[in-house]
Design an enzyme around this catalytic site. Sequence first.
Site, short mmCIF file in Angstrom:
data_model
loop_
_atom_site.label_atom_id
_atom_site.label_comp_id
_atom_site.label_asym_id
_atom_site.label_seq_id
_atom_site.Cartn_x
_atom_site.Cartn_y
_atom_site.Cartn_z
N THR A 1 0.84 -1.19 0.00
CA THR A 1 0.00 0.00 0.00
C THR A 1 0.88 1.24 0.00
O THR A 1 1.89 1.29 0.69
CB THR A 1 -0.95 0.03 1.22
OG1 THR A 1 -1.86 -1.07 1.13
CG2 THR A 1 -1.76 1.32 1.26
N PHE B 1 1.15 5.23 0.80
CA PHE B 1 0.57 6.26 1.65
C PHE B 1 1.16 7.62 1.26
O PHE B 1 2.32 7.70 0.83
CB PHE B 1 0.88 6.00 3.13
CG PHE B 1 0.28 4.73 3.67
CD1 PHE B 1 -0.88 4.75 4.41
CD2 PHE B 1 0.89 3.50 3.43
CE1 PHE B 1 -1.44 3.59 4.91
CE2 PHE B 1 0.34 2.32 3.92
CZ PHE B 1 -0.83 2.37 4.67
#
Length: 364
Positions: free
Chosen positions: A264, A266
């Site tokens: 992921t 960010f």
Amino acid sequence: MSEQELKALRVRIDNLDERILELISDRARCAEEVARVKMKELKEGESPVFYRPEREAQVLKRVMERNQGPLGNEEMARLFREIMSSCLALENPLKVAYLGPEGTFSQAAAMKHFGHAVISVPMAAIDEVFREVAAGAVNFGVVPVENSTEGAINHTLDSFLEHDMVICGEVELRIHHHLLVGETTQTNKITRIYSHAQSLAQCRKWLDAHYPNVERVAVSSNADAAKRVKSEWSSAAIAGDMAANLYGLTKLAEKIEDRPDNSTRFLIIGSQEVPPTGDDKTSIIVSMRNKPGALHELLVPFHNNGIDLTRIETRPSRSGKWTYVFFIDFVGHHRDPLIKDVLEKLAQEAVALKVLGSYPKAVL
């Protein structure tokens, strides 16, 4: 190895530890002096800027380039980041908001990017992270923007439409999901599995194979899922290591994500513009006129100037039905001549153009 050789090596290690301690202390004293100089040079009404994302990125890259082992580049960079984090806290402890509660991957991303010396503030929703930064209650916020398996995080994209924020950095986090249970869980009678909707999606094939008839319940975060499991005997949670350790849960199964490269990305949001480092990315929002060839007109300036697009997403516009805005990430800084030329040409064709920020590429 003889006892005498071991003793000699231990003496050497002790001497090295003393030198390391002395050097870290010297660095910390320099950080205090930097804070003193910055405060002295402030003009009336100005606020000091203690954290410089571009400076930290340059230091970490230099560490990785000069590292000769045996520790790996990333491990060495993580050690230096913690030293820098602790030294910065002497100047001015940073307050960083993230999607809570404690134990989420967003908190892990905040710790990876800023180190453990920051004051981390959990928020109940992504939009609240934006509001805390906009209000000045925290220095920075950490929000998820895209997952390698499931794509864009729409709540984050929509929040950029509603708030004036500057993207100051990015961090990529390798995501490992575990099936967690509490002390009272009867593992042969699990009827419900809690997790964030994104995590349930990232483990869909594994769940279909191992728990096809168990109810899957989406909650606000993986950490919230872990909290719920502590008090329920017939449920399990999907979450990461931080949540497992924080809430004292046991791993019934490890690394259950469907894709082994599940990661992921960010974004770090704040209010300060970041100068170029030579290895940057830029994020923009563009709204084009609804006409044939609009997307082509949007992409042509990037192609003509040889600009590498790393991501393009669309979201419904707030201005009308069936109208859309484009979120675009590309390599380069908005001060670079080629990038400036692209942005000028886009501004001529676009209904609206907003530069969300230029920032160093993720180092770790």
